[in-house]
Design a protein around this motif. Structure first.
Motif, PDB file in Angstrom:
ATOM      1  N   LEU A 251      36.537 -12.061   9.192  1.00 46.49           N
ATOM      2  CA  LEU A 251      36.779 -13.296   8.132  1.00 46.49           C
ATOM      3  C   LEU A 251      37.194 -13.450   7.159  1.00 46.49           C
ATOM      4  CD1 LEU A 251      37.322 -16.405   9.376  1.00 46.49           C
ATOM      5  CD2 LEU A 251      34.866 -16.343   8.849  1.00 46.49           C
ATOM      6  N   SER A 254      40.446 -11.651   6.899  1.00 46.27           N
ATOM      7  CA  SER A 254      41.045 -12.611   6.475  1.00 46.27           C
ATOM      8  C   SER A 254      41.594 -13.552   5.880  1.00 46.27           C
ATOM      9  CB  SER A 254      41.004 -12.888   7.885  1.00 46.27           C
ATOM     10  OG  SER A 254      42.227 -14.139   8.483  1.00 46.27           O
ATOM     11  N   LYS A 694      36.586 -25.982  10.165  1.00 47.37           N
ATOM     12  CA  LYS A 694      37.206 -24.570  10.736  1.00 47.37           C
ATOM     13  C   LYS A 694      38.335 -24.314   9.898  1.00 47.37           C
ATOM     14  CE  LYS A 694      38.531 -28.099  14.378  1.00 47.37           C
ATOM     15  NZ  LYS A 694      37.786 -28.970  13.736  1.00 47.37           N
ATOM     16  N   TRP A 695      38.680 -23.300  10.078  1.00 51.14           N
ATOM     17  CA  TRP A 695      39.414 -21.900   9.839  1.00 51.14           C
ATOM     18  C   TRP A 695      39.777 -20.506  10.622  1.00 51.14           C
ATOM     19  CZ3 TRP A 695      40.537 -17.072   7.984  1.00 51.14           C
ATOM     20  CH2 TRP A 695      42.100 -16.717   7.646  1.00 51.14           C
ATOM     21  N   LYS A 696      41.108 -20.736  11.071  1.00 51.55           N
ATOM     22  CA  LYS A 696      41.465 -19.523  12.155  1.00 51.55           C
ATOM     23  C   LYS A 696      42.538 -19.198  12.043  1.00 51.55           C
ATOM     24  CE  LYS A 696      42.676 -19.330  17.177  1.00 51.55           C
ATOM     25  NZ  LYS A 696      42.576 -20.017  18.443  1.00 51.55           N
ATOM     26  N   SER A 697      42.921 -17.899  11.465  1.00 54.51           N
ATOM     27  CA  SER A 697      44.049 -17.070  11.640  1.00 54.51           C
ATOM     28  C   SER A 697      44.109 -16.631  12.438  1.00 54.51           C
ATOM     29  CB  SER A 697      43.064 -16.089  10.765  1.00 54.51           C
ATOM     30  OG  SER A 697      42.923 -15.120  10.444  1.00 54.51           O
ATOM     31  N   GLU A 698      45.171 -15.221  12.660  1.00 54.57           N
ATOM     32  CA  GLU A 698      45.710 -14.415  13.649  1.00 54.57           C
ATOM     33  C   GLU A 698      44.369 -13.808  14.364  1.00 54.57           C
ATOM     34  OE1 GLU A 698      49.458 -12.965  13.438  1.00 54.57           O
ATOM     35  OE2 GLU A 698      50.679 -15.054  13.726  1.00 54.57           O
ATOM     36  N   SER A 701      38.422 -16.137  13.198  1.00 54.25           N
ATOM     37  CA  SER A 701      38.237 -17.573  12.991  1.00 54.25           C
ATOM     38  C   SER A 701      36.664 -18.099  12.471  1.00 54.25           C
ATOM     39  CB  SER A 701      37.929 -18.672  14.375  1.00 54.25           C
ATOM     40  OG  SER A 701      38.219 -17.829  15.324  1.00 54.25           O
ATOM     41  N   ASN A 703      33.716 -21.233  13.007  1.00 49.24           N
ATOM     42  CA  ASN A 703      33.609 -22.948  13.738  1.00 49.24           C
ATOM     43  C   ASN A 703      32.562 -23.139  13.606  1.00 49.24           C
ATOM     44  OD1 ASN A 703      34.356 -25.277  14.733  1.00 49.24           O
ATOM     45  ND2 ASN A 703      35.012 -24.153  16.596  1.00 49.24           N
TER      46      ASN A 703
END
Length: 981
Positions: A251, A254, A694-698, A701, A703
Motif C-alpha cells: 500500500l 502504491s 479508505k483508499w483503493k487502487s488497482e 487498498s 479500509n
C-alpha cells in the motif's frame, strides 16, 4: 600556555570532530573518550580566555636579524577588537583565504640576555594575513584530493600603534634607550611589523602544514573504500514476511506512486528530526591531544533539517524478500550539530593547568540538493507480525521482537540498517552559528574557513559523509542485537477491556447460570424445595374469595394474580440481566480495525479504536466531553442498574413500604424511560460512521473496518430484557389491582357493545389536537429520516493522504447513516444485525407507534379493544428510540470532536498520533460532527415522538375508563372492581 600556532591549529582541528567521533581509534593522534557533558563544566568564553593566553615572541636568528640582541619575550593581555576572514579562492582546487585581526595587547621584549626588558602596549594592532593551501591526494583514496597539503603565507601586513613604552633592568643600554625613546617608538611602529612578518611567515607555514598533515592521517580511513558488510543472518526455518507482497508495504508503494502530491504534502510537514544518539550508542565526545594542548568536544545533539524540501514524486519504496529499500530526494537537506568545545593547555613556566576555553555553538552542514537512499534488512516472523496489535506496531522493541525467531543471532542482527547513502551532492556548505556562548564575529570567521575548505572538494567530502553514515549500520546493528538479547517478548497490550478476558467471560457464564436458575426455580421439581409460598389462583371462582387476602399481600410477587413460577423466576431474571449489563459495560463493544489488501492478500491490524461503556466513560471524562460522559455514565452505565433495582424493589417490596398507586406510577416511569440506556449504542453508531476512511487502487487498498463485538449485542439484548421485564411487572401489577374477574353478563355486554370512535368521544378541541399532533409527529419523523441532518468533517494527515477533498465532508440522513453500516464498510453478519437493531428502534417502532395512535383515535372499536390497543401503545412507546437518537445527535454536535481528539492521542494509535502532532505540526486525524439545517425538523420530530404518546395516555385512558364504567353502572361489584384500575 599557548603560542600563536596553537590558535590556528585549534581552528582547523575541530573540523575533524564529526568524523573522529564516529570511529574510535582512527589514528594514534586522536584519543576518544565516552565522556558525559558534566566533564565540560569548567572554562571561559573565547574573549575572556584570550586575556589569559601568552604569545611567546621567538628569538630572531641570523647575524643581521637581531641588531638589538633580542632574546625573546611575550605578549599578554590580548583583547580582540575585530576578527574577519575572506575567501580568496580563485581556482576550485586551490583554497585561499585571508585573516584580518585588530587587537590590543601588551608585550615585553628581552634584550642583552634578559638584563633589559622593553615593555610596550599596542592599542590598535592589525594583522592582515593571506594563506594558500595546496591540495594533496589522500593516501589510498583512488585519486581523491583534499585541501590538507602545504600552507603558504602569501601576504603578511602588520600595523602597530604603540600607546606605552617603558624600560626596566640594569643594562647599560637602559639610559641610552630611554634617550632614544622617540627612535624606539618609531622602530616598533614602523620596523617591528616587518620583522614580525619575517618571523611569523615560516613559523605559520611550518605549523599549519604539520597540522593539516596530521588531519590528513586522521581522515585517511574515511577516504578509503569500506569493506563489504558481513553476511546476513541465517534463517531459522520459520516463514518470514515478504516485504514485496506484504499488503501494508504494498500500500505504501502504491500511495507513493499514485498520490505523489499528497505524499509530498505530508513529508514536507516533517519538522527537524533529532537523532537519538543515546539510543544508538554513538560516541558523543572526542579528545585530541596536540603538543600540550587538548581539544575536547561533546555532541549535545544531532538534527536533520530540510525534510520540508522533499521533492514531490521522488519517494521510491521497494520490497524484495526480507529487504526494504527506500529513496527520496530533497532540495535542501542539512545536518545541524550542537557542540560543546573545550581547550585545555598547560603553562610550561608554571607547570599547571591554565584557564580552559569552553564554548557552545552549532554547526550546520547544508548538503543542498541530494538523494538519500537506505536499505534495511528486516527478517521478521510472519506469525509474530500477524499477532501484533496496532499499538504494538508503534513500539520499536515490539517490532524488533518479531525478529527474535526470524533468524539466528550472530554477528549481524536480523533487523539492521544495511546501507545509508547520500547521493548527488553538488555544492555542500557549512556554517557555524553562535547559538550558545560563541561570539558572532568568531562564528563568522569559522564559517568562512569552512567554506574555503569545502570549496571544490565535493567528491572527497561525499566520501567522508558516506563513511560517516555507514557507521550508523554498526550502531543500529548493536542496538538491535542488544534489544533481541535482553528485551522480553512483547506482551499483549491492555489499552482496552475485551470480551476475551477471563473476568468478562465469567460474567457471561454467571448471567447464563442465573437465568438458568430462574428457569429451574419455576419448574415443578424446584417448587418441591420452594423456600417461600406465594399462593396460586386455582380458577376464576376462587379469585373473588381471595380478594381480601390480596389486599393484605406483602408484595407483588406474593399476589395471587402472579403465578408461582413467575414469582420465583422474576428475581433471577432481573439479576441475570444486571450481570449481563455488567458484562456489556466491561466488555469491548466495538473495535475499529485497519484492513490492508494487496494482490489477493489481506492483513488486518487493529484495533485502532475500541469502544465500551467503561472505556467510553473514562475517555469522555478525561477528554472533557462532559455531556457525552453524563449520557454514557448516567443513561448507559448507571440507569440500567437503577431501573432493574427499582423494578426488583417494586416486585418484592411490601405494600406498607410501597403503596399500590406508587408502585403503578413507578412501573409506568420505568417502562417509559428504560429505552434511554440505548444512547450509548446510538453514539457508537454515530462514531462508526465517522470512520469513512479508505483508499483503493488497482494494486492495493486500505479500509477502516468497524467490528461489533459480543458485548454490543448483549447490551442491546439486556436492554430488551429490561424492557420486557418492566412490561411483565406492569401487566401483573394491573392484574393485581383487579383480582376479581368481571361477571360474565357484564363481560358479554362489553364485548357485544357497539363500536366507538375515540375521536368522537373526546372533546372536539382535544380530538383535533391529538390528530394534528400525531400527523405532525409521523410526517416529520418520516421526512426527517430521509433529510440530510448530520455532516461529518474529517481532516488531518491521514485524511490528506487517503481522501479526496470531496470525501472529507460527508452528509447523512438517518436512513443513509444506517445504510452506511453495510454499504460504506464490508457487509458482515454483525453489521447487518446492528443495522437491523438501529432501524427497528429508530424508524420501524416509532412509525408503528404513530400508526397505532392514529388507529386508536380514528378506528371504530369496542371499549376492550381500545384498552388493549392503548396498552400496545404503551409497549411501543417504551421501545421507540427515535428521540434517544435525536438526543445522541445533539450531544455529538457539541462534543464529538472532544472525544475523538482524546481518542487519537490516548487510545491505541496514540504513539503514532503524538509523533505526527509533534513532528508534522498537524493533527493526526480530526473528526467533527455537525448538524445541518434539516436537523431542526428532526429535533421537532424527536420532541413530538416523545410528547405525543404521553398526551394520548393522559387524555385517552380516563375517557376509555369512564366509558367502561358508564356501561356497567347497574353492576355495583364490577364497578368497584374497575375503579381500582
Amino acid at each position: 600556555m599557548l603560542d600563536a600556532r596553537h590558535v590556528l591549529q585549534l581552528s582547523l582541528l575541530w573540523l575533524a570532530w564529526i568524523c573522529a567521533a564516529q570511529t574510535p581509534g582512527v589514528s594514534p593522534q586522536i584519543n576518544i573518550y565516552s565522556e558525559d557533558a558534566e566533564d565540560f563544566a569548567s572554562g571561559v568564553p573565547f574573549y575572556q580566555w584570550l586575556k589569559h593566553v601568552t604569545i611567546q615572541v621567538p628569538k630572531p636568528t641570523g647575524p643581521l636579524g637581531n641588531p638589538l640582541q633580542l632574546d625573546g619575550g611575550n605578549c599578554s593581555q590580548i583583547r580582540i577588537n575585530s576578527l574577519d576572514a575572506q575567501d580568496l579562492t580563485v581556482t576550485d582546487l586551490t583554497p585561499a583565504f585571508s585573516l584580518h585581526i585588530s587587537a590590543h595587547l601588551e608585550c615585553t621584549l628581552l634584550l642583552s640576555g634578559g638584563s633589559l626588558a622593553i615593555g610596550f602596549a599596542i592599542d590598535n594592532a592589525t594583522a592582515d594575513l593571506a594563506f594558500l593551501v595546496q591540495p594533496v591526494e589522500a593516501p589510498g583514496s583512488s585519486g581523491l584530493l583534499v585541501p590538507l597539503g602545504k600552507v603558504k603565507v602569501t601576504r603578511c601586513k602588520i600595523s602597530i600603534i604603540m600607546s606605552m613604552l617603558r624600560f626596566t633592568g640594569s643594562s647599560p643600554l637602559n639610559e641610552a634607550l630611554t634617550q632614544l625613546h622617540p627612535a624606539l617608538e618609531q622602530f616598533i611602529n614602523e620596523e617591528l611589523p616587518e620583522v614580525a612578518c619575517s618571523q611569523l611567515e615560516p613559523l605559520i607555514e611550518k605549523q599549519a602544514s604539520a597540522t593539516l598533515a596530521a588531519m590528513l592521517i586522521q581522515l585517511e580511513p574515511f577516504l578509503r573504500k569500506h569493506p563489504p558488510l558481513p553476511p546476513e543472518p541465517t534463517r531459522s526455518g520459520i516463514p518470514l514476511v515478504d516485504w514485496e507482497t506484504y499488503p501494508p508495504a504494498h500500500l505504501l508503494r502504491s500511495l507513493a506512486q499514485r498520490r505523489p502530491a499528497q505524499v509530498a504534502s505530508v513529508i514536507q510537514r516533517i519538522s527537524t528530526q533529532e537523532i537519538p544518539l543515546k539510543m544508538l550508542g554513538v560516541n558523543r565526545s572526542v579528545a585530541i591531544d596536540a603538543v600540550g594542548t587538548t581539544l575536547r568536544s561533546y555532541m549535545q545533539e544531532l538534527r536533520i533539517q530540510g525534510l520540508n524540501s522533499f521533492v514531490a514524486g521522488s519517494l521510491a519504496l521497494l520490497g524484495s524478500g526480507q529487504h526494504i529499500t527506500g529513496a527520496a530526494a530533497f532540495a535542501n537537506l542539512s545536518f545541524a550539530v550542537r557542540l560543546q568545545a573545550q581547550v585545555r593547555s598547560v603553562d610550561p613556566s608554571k607547570m599547571k593547568q591554565a584557564t580552559p576555553l569552553l564554548e557552545t555553538f552549532e554547526v550546520q552542514l547544508h548538503l543542498g540538493s541530494v538523494t538519500a537512499r537506505a536499505e534495511i534488512l528486516a527478517m521478521v516472523s510472519q506469525e509474530a507480525v500477524d499477532k501484533m496489535q496496532v499499538d504494538q506496531f508503534q513500539e520499536f522493541d515490539c517490532l524488533v521482537a518479531c525478529a527474535r525467531s526470524g533468524a539466528a543471532l550472530g554477528s549481524e542482527a536480523p533487523v539492521a540498517l544495511r546501507r545509508l547513502q547520500i547521493l548527488n551532492m553538488t555544492a555542500p556548505t557549512a556554517r557555524v552559528l553562535p547559538r550558545g556562548s560563541l561570539d558572532v564575529g568568531l562564528a563568522d570567521l569559522c564559517t568562512t574557513l569552512l567554506r574555503v575548505i569545502l570549496h571544490g572538494y565535493v567528491p572527497s567530502f561525499e566520501a567522508i559523509i558516506q563513511s560517516s553514515v555507514t557507521m550508523l549500520h554498526d550502531a543500529m546493528n548493536s542496538v538491535v542485537k542488544q534489544v533481541l538479547e535482553v528485551q522480553p517478548p512483547c506482551e499483549q497490550t491492555e489499552v482496552y477491556f475485551g470480551p476475551e478476558s477471563r473476568v468478562n467471560l465469567a460474567l457471561l457464564l454467571l448471567a447464563s447460570l442465573t437465568a438458568l436458575l430462574g428457569l429451574l426455580a419455576a419448574s415443578p421439581f424446584w417448587s418441591t424445595f420452594a423456600w417461600w409460598d406465594v399462593g396460586k389462583v386455582e380458577d376464576e371462582e376462587e379469585s373473588s374469595q381471595q380478594l381480601s387476602h390480596a389486599q393484605e399481600s406483602p408484595s407483588l410477587a406474593r399476589h395471587p394474580a402472579v403465578s408461582q413460577s413467575l414469582s420465583k423466576a422474576f428475581p433471577f431474571f432481573i439479576v441475570s440481566t444486571m450481570i449481563l449489563f455488567v458484562f456489556s459495560d466491561l466488555g469491548l463493544g466495538t473495535v475499529v480495525n485497519i484492513v490492508f489488501e494487496a494482490q489477493g492478500e489481506t492483513t488486518t491490524i487493529g484495533p485502532a479504536f475500541s469502544f465500551s461503556v467503561l472505556t467510553l466513560s473514562r475517555d469522555s471524562l478525561k477528554g472533557g466531553a462532559w455531556l457525552i460522559a453524563i449520557l454514557v455514565i448516567g443513561l448507559s452505565g448507571v440507569w440500567p442498574f437503577v431501573k432493574l433495582g427499582m423494578l426488583l424493589w417494586a416486585w418484592l417490596a411490601p405494600t406498607r413500604s410501597l403503596r399500590r398507586s406508587q408502585r403503578t406510577q413507578l412501573l409506568v416511569f420505568l417502562d417509559e424511560y428504560g429505552k434511554y440506556s440505548l444512547v450509548d449504542s446510538w453514539l457508537a453508531i454515530l462514531a462508526l460512521c465517522a470512520f469513512d476512511i479508505k483508499w483503493k487502487s488497482e494494486e492495493a487498498s486500505v479500509n477502516v473496518m468497524p467490528v461489533p463485538m459480543l458485548p454490543f449485542f448483549t447490551f442491546v439484548v439486556a436492554s430488551v430484557f429490561s424492557l420486557v421485564l418492566g412490561h411483565v411487572a406492569t401487566v401483573y401489577n394491573r392484574r393485581s389491582l383487579a383480582v376479581a374477574p368481571l361477571p360474565r353478563s357484564l363481560s358479554r355486554e362489553l364485548q357485544e357493545e357497539e363500536l366507538h370512535v375515540l375521536f368522537e368521544d373526546l372533546p372536539l378541541r382535544q380530538s383535533w389536537q391529538l390528530l394534528l399532533l400525531t400527523l405532525f409527529s409521523g410526517l416529520s419523523l418520516l421526512v426527517s429520516c430521509f433529510l440530510s441532518t448530520i455532516q461529518y468533517q474529517v481532516s488531518g494527515v491521514i485524511a490528506d493522504l487517503l481522501l479526496e477533498e470531496e470525501q472529507k465532508e460527508l452528509s447523512y440522513s438517518l436512513i443513509t447513516l444506517g445504510s452506511f453500516l453495510t454499504t460504506g464498510f464490508e457487509a458482515s453478519t454483525g453489521l447487518r444485525t446492528v443495522q437491523f437493531i438501529f432501524f427497528s428502534f429508530t424508524v420501524a417502532i416509532p412509525l408503528a407507534l404513530v400508526g397505532t395512535l392514529l388507529a386508536l383515535l380514528l378506528w371504530p372499536m369496542t371499549r376492550p379493544q381500545q384498552k388493549r390497543l392503548l396498552k400496545a401503545c404503551h409497549v411501543l412507546d417504551a421501545w421507540a428510540a427515535f428521540d434517544v437518537f435525536v438526543l445522541a445527535v445533539v450531544v455529538a454536535n457539541f462534543e464529538f470532536w472532544l472525544l475523538t481528539e482524546f481518542l487519537m492521542y490516548h487510545d491505541n494509535i496514540a504513539a503514532a498520533c503524538h509523533w505526527v502532532h509533534q513532528n508534522l505540526n498537524a493533527e493526526c486525524l480530526a473528526m467533527q460532527c455537525h448538524v445541518l439545517p434539516g436537523f431542526i425538523l428532526m429535533a421537532f420530530a424527536g420532541i413530538a415522538s416523545y410528547l405525543t404518546p404521553k398526551i394520548y395516555f393522559q387524555l385517552c385512558e380516563g375517557t376509555i375508563e369512564e366509558r367502561v364504567l358508564s356501561s356497567s353502572d347497574s353492576e355495583e361489584e364490577p364497578l368497584q372492581t374497575l375503579q381500582k384500575l
